[in-house]
Design a protein around this motif. Structure first.
Motif, PDB file in Angstrom:
ATOM      1  N   THR A 220     -65.043  39.144 -56.634  1.00  0.00           N
ATOM      2  CA  THR A 220     -65.085  37.834 -57.267  1.00  0.00           C
ATOM      3  C   THR A 220     -65.290  36.734 -56.225  1.00  0.00           C
ATOM      4  OG1 THR A 220     -62.694  37.471 -57.086  1.00  0.00           O
ATOM      5  CG2 THR A 220     -63.504  38.595 -59.077  1.00  0.00           C
ATOM      6  N   VAL A 221     -65.902  35.650 -56.675  1.00  0.00           N
ATOM      7  CA  VAL A 221     -66.155  34.517 -55.790  1.00  0.00           C
ATOM      8  C   VAL A 221     -64.844  33.913 -55.306  1.00  0.00           C
ATOM      9  CG1 VAL A 221     -67.091  32.174 -55.663  1.00  0.00           C
ATOM     10  CG2 VAL A 221     -68.413  33.985 -56.785  1.00  0.00           C
ATOM     11  N   LYS A 222     -63.877  33.765 -56.216  1.00  0.00           N
ATOM     12  CA  LYS A 222     -62.614  33.121 -55.842  1.00  0.00           C
ATOM     13  C   LYS A 222     -61.884  33.904 -54.756  1.00  0.00           C
ATOM     14  CE  LYS A 222     -58.264  31.231 -57.543  1.00  0.00           C
ATOM     15  NZ  LYS A 222     -57.543  31.735 -56.340  1.00  0.00           N
ATOM     16  N   SER A 223     -61.754  35.223 -54.950  1.00  0.00           N
ATOM     17  CA  SER A 223     -61.027  36.007 -53.950  1.00  0.00           C
ATOM     18  C   SER A 223     -61.794  36.026 -52.628  1.00  0.00           C
ATOM     19  CB  SER A 223     -60.776  37.437 -54.448  1.00  0.00           C
ATOM     20  OG  SER A 223     -61.982  38.162 -54.625  1.00  0.00           O
ATOM     21  N   SER A 224     -63.131  35.985 -52.697  1.00  0.00           N
ATOM     22  CA  SER A 224     -63.943  35.933 -51.469  1.00  0.00           C
ATOM     23  C   SER A 224     -63.750  34.603 -50.763  1.00  0.00           C
ATOM     24  CB  SER A 224     -65.419  36.145 -51.793  1.00  0.00           C
ATOM     25  OG  SER A 224     -65.655  37.454 -52.266  1.00  0.00           O
ATOM     26  N   SER A 240     -68.555  35.789 -33.581  1.00  0.00           N
ATOM     27  CA  SER A 240     -69.608  36.818 -33.686  1.00  0.00           C
ATOM     28  C   SER A 240     -70.988  36.199 -33.492  1.00  0.00           C
ATOM     29  CB  SER A 240     -69.522  37.535 -35.035  1.00  0.00           C
ATOM     30  OG  SER A 240     -69.821  36.655 -36.110  1.00  0.00           O
ATOM     31  N   TYR A 241     -71.176  34.978 -34.027  1.00  0.00           N
ATOM     32  CA  TYR A 241     -72.458  34.292 -33.842  1.00  0.00           C
ATOM     33  C   TYR A 241     -72.705  34.006 -32.360  1.00  0.00           C
ATOM     34  CZ  TYR A 241     -75.837  30.530 -33.483  1.00  0.00           C
ATOM     35  OH  TYR A 241     -76.904  29.771 -33.091  1.00  0.00           O
ATOM     36  N   ILE A 242     -71.702  33.437 -31.694  1.00  0.00           N
ATOM     37  CA  ILE A 242     -71.848  33.089 -30.275  1.00  0.00           C
ATOM     38  C   ILE A 242     -72.071  34.346 -29.432  1.00  0.00           C
ATOM     39  CG2 ILE A 242     -70.631  32.144 -28.258  1.00  0.00           C
ATOM     40  CD1 ILE A 242     -69.241  30.194 -30.219  1.00  0.00           C
ATOM     41  N   GLU A 243     -71.386  35.410 -29.786  1.00  0.00           N
ATOM     42  CA  GLU A 243     -71.456  36.646 -29.010  1.00  0.00           C
ATOM     43  C   GLU A 243     -72.790  37.378 -29.190  1.00  0.00           C
ATOM     44  OE1 GLU A 243     -68.161  39.936 -28.112  1.00  0.00           O
ATOM     45  OE2 GLU A 243     -68.929  40.132 -30.161  1.00  0.00           O
ATOM     46  N   LYS A 244     -73.341  37.377 -30.422  1.00  0.00           N
ATOM     47  CA  LYS A 244     -74.511  38.216 -30.701  1.00  0.00           C
ATOM     48  C   LYS A 244     -75.776  37.450 -31.112  1.00  0.00           C
ATOM     49  CE  LYS A 244     -72.030  41.940 -30.100  1.00  0.00           C
ATOM     50  NZ  LYS A 244     -72.194  42.743 -28.862  1.00  0.00           N
ATOM     51  N   SER A 245     -75.645  36.241 -31.638  1.00  0.00           N
ATOM     52  CA  SER A 245     -76.815  35.575 -32.228  1.00  0.00           C
ATOM     53  C   SER A 245     -77.109  34.187 -31.678  1.00  0.00           C
ATOM     54  CB  SER A 245     -76.625  35.460 -33.756  1.00  0.00           C
ATOM     55  OG  SER A 245     -76.603  36.729 -34.345  1.00  0.00           O
ATOM     56  N   LEU A 246     -76.405  33.789 -30.649  1.00  0.00           N
ATOM     57  CA  LEU A 246     -76.562  32.434 -30.119  1.00  0.00           C
ATOM     58  C   LEU A 246     -78.029  32.137 -29.799  1.00  0.00           C
ATOM     59  CD1 LEU A 246     -75.005  29.885 -29.236  1.00  0.00           C
ATOM     60  CD2 LEU A 246     -74.903  30.874 -26.935  1.00  0.00           C
ATOM     61  N   GLY A 247     -78.532  31.026 -30.361  1.00  0.00           N
ATOM     62  CA  GLY A 247     -79.906  30.611 -30.098  1.00  0.00           C
ATOM     63  C   GLY A 247     -80.953  31.269 -30.969  1.00  0.00           C
ATOM     64  N   LYS A 248     -80.548  32.198 -31.819  1.00  0.00           N
ATOM     65  CA  LYS A 248     -81.492  32.887 -32.704  1.00  0.00           C
ATOM     66  C   LYS A 248     -81.534  32.212 -34.072  1.00  0.00           C
ATOM     67  CE  LYS A 248     -80.652  37.409 -30.555  1.00  0.00           C
ATOM     68  NZ  LYS A 248     -81.948  37.461 -29.852  1.00  0.00           N
ATOM     69  N   LYS A 249     -82.701  32.233 -34.694  1.00  0.00           N
ATOM     70  CA  LYS A 249     -82.816  31.690 -36.052  1.00  0.00           C
ATOM     71  C   LYS A 249     -82.014  32.601 -36.983  1.00  0.00           C
ATOM     72  CE  LYS A 249     -86.444  29.568 -37.275  1.00  0.00           C
ATOM     73  NZ  LYS A 249     -87.803  29.128 -37.693  1.00  0.00           N
ATOM     74  N   THR A 250     -81.037  32.028 -37.678  1.00  0.00           N
ATOM     75  CA  THR A 250     -80.019  32.828 -38.356  1.00  0.00           C
ATOM     76  C   THR A 250     -79.836  32.442 -39.818  1.00  0.00           C
ATOM     77  OG1 THR A 250     -78.816  33.117 -36.267  1.00  0.00           O
ATOM     78  CG2 THR A 250     -77.576  33.488 -38.307  1.00  0.00           C
ATOM     79  N   LEU A 251     -79.732  33.465 -40.672  1.00  0.00           N
ATOM     80  CA  LEU A 251     -79.358  33.290 -42.079  1.00  0.00           C
ATOM     81  C   LEU A 251     -77.941  33.802 -42.265  1.00  0.00           C
ATOM     82  CD1 LEU A 251     -82.405  34.479 -44.262  1.00  0.00           C
ATOM     83  CD2 LEU A 251     -81.499  32.161 -44.078  1.00  0.00           C
ATOM     84  N   ILE A 252     -77.082  32.992 -42.869  1.00  0.00           N
ATOM     85  CA  ILE A 252     -75.715  33.413 -43.172  1.00  0.00           C
ATOM     86  C   ILE A 252     -75.572  33.516 -44.687  1.00  0.00           C
ATOM     87  CG2 ILE A 252     -73.255  32.901 -42.937  1.00  0.00           C
ATOM     88  CD1 ILE A 252     -73.903  31.229 -40.480  1.00  0.00           C
ATOM     89  N   PHE A 253     -75.210  34.712 -45.183  1.00  0.00           N
ATOM     90  CA  PHE A 253     -75.033  34.919 -46.616  1.00  0.00           C
ATOM     91  C   PHE A 253     -73.542  34.913 -46.957  1.00  0.00           C
ATOM     92  CE2 PHE A 253     -79.241  36.769 -45.948  1.00  0.00           C
ATOM     93  CZ  PHE A 253     -79.942  36.219 -47.013  1.00  0.00           C
ATOM     94  N   ASN A 254     -73.181  34.110 -47.976  1.00  0.00           N
ATOM     95  CA  ASN A 254     -71.796  33.986 -48.427  1.00  0.00           C
ATOM     96  C   ASN A 254     -71.708  34.330 -49.909  1.00  0.00           C
ATOM     97  OD1 ASN A 254     -70.817  32.293 -45.898  1.00  0.00           O
ATOM     98  ND2 ASN A 254     -72.674  31.310 -46.641  1.00  0.00           N
ATOM     99  N   ASN A 255     -70.486  34.549 -50.385  1.00  0.00           N
ATOM    100  CA  ASN A 255     -70.304  34.862 -51.804  1.00  0.00           C
ATOM    101  C   ASN A 255     -70.019  33.616 -52.635  1.00  0.00           C
ATOM    102  OD1 ASN A 255     -70.123  36.379 -54.119  1.00  0.00           O
ATOM    103  ND2 ASN A 255     -68.079  37.173 -53.713  1.00  0.00           N
TER     104      ASN A 255
END
Length: 508
Positions: A220-224, A240-255
């Motif tokens: 459910t959206v609420k519990s997420s 995690s972003y700073i460690e693995k994706s810093l400077g990369k064009k990034t999509l973040i998916f949320n619920n």
């Protein structure tokens, strides 16, 4: 090659790759020999060129048959993209959108592209009829909304196309509506042949015991929102972003929208270029945001649901799954947004913050689609449960949190060994938790100047607490989910009390 260049090449040369030609031949073998009302399902991974393939099928079918073709999609963006691709194959077509009430010019067209809801409404109103339809193509066929129109095309050959032949509703399996499944190339094969970028996945263990499953079978959206908006998860996401994706064009998916907006504020405050997008964003703002995302090399776009289909931005270098899902289709759709290959892009990154890879396997792992098509219930029932996944977690405190407890030498406890010890001494099993709570309380007090700071530090221990309690519950044997959730809340309450008590003992 970018998707834009790929489409341009098709428009100019109308050339197909070998695997696409092979699949088209298989489909036409059924078209030529099966009954006129045969229902065929075709699977090909995102990025494999499904729209290219069925556009060539439409062109070839119209050249061989004196009948019409209807292509159905579930979103207006897909209607426009499909219509454009068909024109690239010299297929004159008409889009049936909300502005089309009747079809007085239907004899001028042999192909129609329509959104399922729009066409259903027009057909039900009996104001619009399409005569002599021999072939119906259904894009993203796993969506159940298309079932509403099957009865309108009883005598037509129906070709469903999807990357994941698993119905969005377990009660309506796809094998009830399709006679056969043809499986195309695998993701790994398309990577090996140079058509898709290779994904490197980084998984960060996340305790999901607080999540609840809704009537649609997903979290459910609420519990997420409750889980992913807490400080510990926001820190984990940023880290995690700073460690693995810093400077990369990034999509973040949320619920949930609230989570996405919270992510936006967190990254903005940290000084990173980020924008938020959801289904309430106006068309004009969405256009501006996507243009900004395309032109900004290190852009971050946090979103909810809206970019899983009908969105292609080949320059995406990193996908962050800031959510858990029980939907195999959604899992593949989200990761697929980063799989487009470019001359300077052979790889992309996936950061998994929802135990999704542990639930479904890696994105490029082999999948038995025939088995899933024939026995979806068996497949879904045998997906790994969250409790099973988390039982195998070995919690390691992230460096940024460990620094907050730098004055404490020992921050660990062997729950299993402590459990064996207290049971061997015929003591209460909860003495294990009491010892754990004392250690956490000591950690908070040793690294704080005052009581408020100590209690604030305890908020950073959420994942450590869940890990310890999962191991404790495993020692107990069979327990209910409600009991596990109660244990976590009870532990946190007792920890707050223990911090205050220990602070007074140490300072007064």
């Amino acid at each position: 090659m970018s998707q834009k260049d790929f489409i341009s090449e098709i428009e100019e040369k109308k050339e197909l790759y070998a695997y696409q030609k092979s699949d088209i031949d298989k489909i036409f073998e059924r078209l030529d020999n099966a009954a006129s009302d045969y229902h065929l399902l075709y699977q090909l991974p995102t990025g494999g060129g499904k729209t290219v393939i069925f556009s060539e099928i439409v062109r070839r079918y119209l050249a061989q048959h004196n009948k019409k073709v209807v292509v159905l999609t579930h979103r207006i963006e897909l209607c426009k993209q499909t219509s454009k691709m068909l024109k690239g194959f010299d297929v004159k077509n008409k889009i049936i959108n909300s502005n089309i009430k009747e079809l007085p010019d239907q004899e001028d067209y042999s192909c129609f592209v329509a959104m399922v809801e729009t066409l259903k409404n027009r057909l039900n109103d009996e104001k619009l009829m399409i005569d002599n339809v021999g072939l119906v193509i259904i894009d993203e066929a796993h969506y159940n909304s298309f079932r509403k129109l099957f009865s309108q095309f009883k005598n037509s050959f129906i070709l469903g196309v999807t990357a994941t032949p698993l119905s969005s509703n377990i009660k309506l399996p796809m094998h009830n509506n399709y006679d056969e499944l043809i499986v195309g190339d695998t993701i790994q094969s398309l990577i090996d042949k140079g058509f898709l970028a290779k994904a490197t996945t980084y998984s960060y263990d996340v305790g999901l015991t607080s999540l609840k499953v809704g009537i649609n079978g997903d979290y459910t959206v609420k519990s997420s929102d409750d889980l992913y908006m807490n400080m510990v998860m926001q820190e984990k996401l940023l880290h995690s972003y700073i460690e693995k994706s810093l400077g990369k064009k990034t999509l973040i998916f949320n619920n949930g929208i609230h989570t996405s907006l919270y992510v936006y504020e967190t990254f903005k405050e940290a000084g990173f270029p980020i924008k938020h997008l959801d289904n309430t964003t106006s068309a004009e703002d969405r256009k501006d945001i996507l243009h900004w995302f395309k032109k900004t090399p290190d852009a971050i776009l946090t979103s909810v649901g809206i970019l899983t289909t009908g969105f292609d931005e080949p320059t995406v270098e990193s996908i962050i799954l800031n959510r858990a899902t029980k939907s195999l289709t959604l899992y593949f759709q989200m990761i697929g947004r980063g799989s487009r290959k470019l001359p300077h892009k052979d790889n992309f990154i996936v950061i998994d913050l929802g135990n999704n890879a542990l639930r479904f396997g890696l994105w490029n792992d082999a999948v038995d689609w025939q088995h899933i098509f024939k026995s979806p219930e068996y497949y879904l029932e045998n997906l790994r449960e969250d409790a099973e996944i988390e039982n195998n977690f070995k919690y390691v405190m992230p460096d940024n949190i460990r620094k907050m407890f730098a004055k404490t030498t020992d921050i660990s406890i062997d729950i299993e060994e402590e459990f064996k010890r207290v049971i061997g001494l015929n003591k209460r099993s909860k003495e294990v938790l009491e010892k754990s709570i004392y250690q956490h309380a000591l950690m908070c007090n040793e690294n704080s100047k005052d009581l408020n700071q100590a209690r604030m530090l305890s908020k950073l221990l959420g994942n450590d607490i869940e890990s310890r309690l999962n191991r404790y519950v495993k020692c107990l044997g069979k327990t209910s989910k409600n009991y596990r959730e109660w244990l976590i809340e009870d532990y946190k309450t007792k920890l707050t009390v223990a911090i205050g008590k220990l602070f007074r003992e140490l300072n007064f």
